[in-house]
Scaffold this motif. Structure first.
Motif, PDB file in Angstrom:
ATOM      1  N   SER A  86      44.321  56.241 -31.027  1.00 53.50           N
ATOM      2  CA  SER A  86      43.698  55.524 -32.136  1.00 53.50           C
ATOM      3  C   SER A  86      42.223  55.898 -32.305  1.00 53.50           C
ATOM      4  O   SER A  86      41.538  55.350 -33.157  1.00 53.50           O
ATOM      5  CB  SER A  86      43.816  54.014 -31.914  1.00 53.50           C
ATOM      6  N   PHE A  87      41.752  56.829 -31.515  1.00 52.48           N
ATOM      7  CA  PHE A  87      40.353  57.263 -31.555  1.00 52.48           C
ATOM      8  C   PHE A  87      40.226  58.496 -32.435  1.00 52.48           C
ATOM      9  O   PHE A  87      40.912  59.489 -32.236  1.00 52.48           O
ATOM     10  CB  PHE A  87      39.871  57.565 -30.126  1.00 52.48           C
ATOM     11  N   SER A  88      39.343  58.437 -33.441  1.00 54.32           N
ATOM     12  CA  SER A  88      39.168  59.543 -34.367  1.00 54.32           C
ATOM     13  C   SER A  88      37.700  59.955 -34.437  1.00 54.32           C
ATOM     14  O   SER A  88      36.813  59.101 -34.481  1.00 54.32           O
ATOM     15  CB  SER A  88      39.654  59.144 -35.764  1.00 54.32           C
ATOM     16  N   VAL A  89      37.476  61.277 -34.421  1.00 54.44           N
ATOM     17  CA  VAL A  89      36.126  61.815 -34.508  1.00 54.44           C
ATOM     18  C   VAL A  89      36.098  62.843 -35.630  1.00 54.44           C
ATOM     19  O   VAL A  89      36.961  63.711 -35.694  1.00 54.44           O
ATOM     20  CB  VAL A  89      35.697  62.485 -33.182  1.00 54.44           C
ATOM     21  N   THR A  90      35.105  62.748 -36.504  1.00 56.41           N
ATOM     22  CA  THR A  90      34.922  63.706 -37.586  1.00 56.41           C
ATOM     23  C   THR A  90      33.554  64.349 -37.425  1.00 56.41           C
ATOM     24  O   THR A  90      32.532  63.660 -37.411  1.00 56.41           O
ATOM     25  CB  THR A  90      35.017  63.005 -38.954  1.00 56.41           C
ATOM     26  N   LEU A  91      33.581  65.683 -37.274  1.00 58.27           N
ATOM     27  CA  LEU A  91      32.345  66.431 -37.053  1.00 58.27           C
ATOM     28  C   LEU A  91      32.376  67.731 -37.856  1.00 58.27           C
ATOM     29  O   LEU A  91      33.441  68.229 -38.204  1.00 58.27           O
ATOM     30  CB  LEU A  91      32.193  66.782 -35.566  1.00 58.27           C
ATOM     31  N   PRO A  92      31.201  68.309 -38.101  1.00 59.54           N
ATOM     32  CA  PRO A  92      31.186  69.623 -38.764  1.00 59.54           C
ATOM     33  C   PRO A  92      31.679  70.705 -37.797  1.00 59.54           C
ATOM     34  O   PRO A  92      31.563  70.551 -36.581  1.00 59.54           O
ATOM     35  CB  PRO A  92      29.712  69.832 -39.122  1.00 59.54           C
ATOM     36  N   PRO A  93      32.236  71.797 -38.308  1.00 62.78           N
ATOM     37  CA  PRO A  93      32.739  72.874 -37.440  1.00 62.78           C
ATOM     38  C   PRO A  93      31.693  73.409 -36.461  1.00 62.78           C
ATOM     39  O   PRO A  93      32.030  73.757 -35.331  1.00 62.78           O
ATOM     40  CB  PRO A  93      33.167  73.957 -38.430  1.00 62.78           C
ATOM     41  N   TYR A  94      30.431  73.445 -36.875  1.00 66.99           N
ATOM     42  CA  TYR A  94      29.361  73.912 -35.986  1.00 66.99           C
ATOM     43  C   TYR A  94      29.330  73.085 -34.701  1.00 66.99           C
ATOM     44  O   TYR A  94      29.222  73.629 -33.598  1.00 66.99           O
ATOM     45  CB  TYR A  94      28.021  73.829 -36.724  1.00 66.99           C
ATOM     46  N   VAL A  95      29.440  71.785 -34.831  1.00 68.53           N
ATOM     47  CA  VAL A  95      29.401  70.906 -33.654  1.00 68.53           C
ATOM     48  C   VAL A  95      30.669  71.076 -32.821  1.00 68.53           C
ATOM     49  O   VAL A  95      30.611  71.089 -31.585  1.00 68.53           O
ATOM     50  CB  VAL A  95      29.192  69.434 -34.076  1.00 68.53           C
ATOM     51  N   TRP A  96      31.834  71.232 -33.477  1.00 69.04           N
ATOM     52  CA  TRP A  96      33.067  71.470 -32.724  1.00 69.04           C
ATOM     53  C   TRP A  96      32.939  72.744 -31.895  1.00 69.04           C
ATOM     54  O   TRP A  96      33.371  72.785 -30.739  1.00 69.04           O
ATOM     55  CB  TRP A  96      34.273  71.578 -33.654  1.00 69.04           C
ATOM     56  N   HIS A  97      32.345  73.789 -32.473  1.00 67.83           N
ATOM     57  CA  HIS A  97      32.165  75.036 -31.730  1.00 67.83           C
ATOM     58  C   HIS A  97      31.202  74.846 -30.557  1.00 67.83           C
ATOM     59  O   HIS A  97      31.415  75.418 -29.487  1.00 67.83           O
ATOM     60  CB  HIS A  97      31.672  76.149 -32.658  1.00 67.83           C
ATOM     61  N   LEU A  98      30.165  74.046 -30.741  1.00 73.06           N
ATOM     62  CA  LEU A  98      29.263  73.757 -29.628  1.00 73.06           C
ATOM     63  C   LEU A  98      29.988  72.975 -28.520  1.00 73.06           C
ATOM     64  O   LEU A  98      29.708  73.167 -27.336  1.00 73.06           O
ATOM     65  CB  LEU A  98      28.040  72.978 -30.113  1.00 73.06           C
ATOM     66  N   LEU A  99      30.928  72.125 -28.915  1.00 72.81           N
ATOM     67  CA  LEU A  99      31.699  71.372 -27.914  1.00 72.81           C
ATOM     68  C   LEU A  99      32.624  72.269 -27.096  1.00 72.81           C
ATOM     69  O   LEU A  99      33.043  71.892 -26.003  1.00 72.81           O
ATOM     70  CB  LEU A  99      32.485  70.246 -28.579  1.00 72.81           C
ATOM     71  N   HIS A 100      32.939  73.466 -27.631  1.00 75.50           N
ATOM     72  CA  HIS A 100      33.707  74.431 -26.836  1.00 75.50           C
ATOM     73  C   HIS A 100      32.973  74.748 -25.540  1.00 75.50           C
ATOM     74  O   HIS A 100      33.599  74.943 -24.494  1.00 75.50           O
ATOM     75  CB  HIS A 100      33.906  75.739 -27.607  1.00 75.50           C
ATOM     76  N   ILE A 101      31.646  74.822 -25.609  1.00 70.63           N
ATOM     77  CA  ILE A 101      30.851  75.134 -24.418  1.00 70.63           C
ATOM     78  C   ILE A 101      31.123  74.116 -23.319  1.00 70.63           C
ATOM     79  O   ILE A 101      31.382  74.484 -22.166  1.00 70.63           O
ATOM     80  CB  ILE A 101      29.343  75.183 -24.755  1.00 70.63           C
ATOM     81  N   VAL A 102      31.076  72.842 -23.666  1.00 74.78           N
ATOM     82  CA  VAL A 102      31.274  71.777 -22.683  1.00 74.78           C
ATOM     83  C   VAL A 102      32.684  71.848 -22.095  1.00 74.78           C
ATOM     84  O   VAL A 102      32.863  71.797 -20.865  1.00 74.78           O
ATOM     85  CB  VAL A 102      31.025  70.391 -23.324  1.00 74.78           C
ATOM     86  N   THR A 103      33.681  72.002 -22.960  1.00 73.95           N
ATOM     87  CA  THR A 103      35.076  72.036 -22.512  1.00 73.95           C
ATOM     88  C   THR A 103      35.326  73.217 -21.578  1.00 73.95           C
ATOM     89  O   THR A 103      35.903  73.058 -20.493  1.00 73.95           O
ATOM     90  CB  THR A 103      36.019  72.125 -23.730  1.00 73.95           C
TER      91      THR A 103
END
Length: 181
Positions: free
Chosen positions: A66-83
């Motif tokens: 039930s948890f939803s997050v909406t972000l720009p693609p730039y931020v999703w790509h930055l989150l790749h680093i963390v993952t």
């Protein structure tokens, strides 16, 4: 390929020298330098702002239960680093790969579009096999005399993964310039 050709074209001239440097230093010293990893991440942070401007691209959503997050693609790509860094730390703790390899993979991950992960795994597998065979053959031939003081020649049980990791990122971006969306 999912990566837009224009994005690959923008990233390539900045990333390619770092890929060569990482491959060279890992062959020579069996060490991927931290400044190369930081430079790679900074390149995405800066150039990525122009390639994937958060203010003008369509935002995407991720829903887990039930948890939803909406972000720009730039931020999703930055989150790749963390993952990828978290996975790399786990693999490093298990002794599967070196810490420099994990850090380089994390810094390289935002350059890879989510739809291209399978392709990148194939590229990485092919470059790892080719680099391993080439390195081992060169180790036992006269080619070793070209760079006799390289640390990678002396480590029989270890392999400089910077060579295929840097090569894989370079090949992916080169292919992206030609076959990108």
């Amino acid at each position: 390929m999912s990566i837009p050709a224009f994005a690959a074209l923008w990233f390539l001239p900045f990333v390619l020298p770092i890929c060569f440097y990482v491959a060279f230093t890992d062959l020579r010293d069996m060490l991927i330098k931290n400044h190369a990893v930081v430079a790679l991440a900074v390149i995405f942070a800066i150039v990525g702002l122009f390639v994937l401007p958060p203010w003008s691209t369509q935002w995407t959503s991720l829903t887990i239960w039930s948890f939803s997050v909406t972000l720009p693609p730039y931020v999703w790509h930055l989150l790749h680093i963390v993952t990828v860094l978290i996975l790399g730390i786990l693999f490093n703790a298990a002794g599967v790969l070196g810490a420099g390899d994990a850090k380089f993979m994390a810094a390289a991950s935002p350059f890879v579009w989510s739809g291209d992960w399978v392709l990148v795994m194939f590229i990485l597998a092919a470059t790892t096999l080719a680099a391993f065979v080439t390195h081992r053959l060169a180790m036992y031939t006269a080619l070793r005399n070209v760079a006799p003081n390289w640390e990678s020649w002396n480590r029989k049980k270890h392999f400089p993964m910077g060579l295929p990791l840097g090569g894989s990122l370079a090949i992916y971006l080169i292919l992206g310039t030609v076959y990108g969306s």
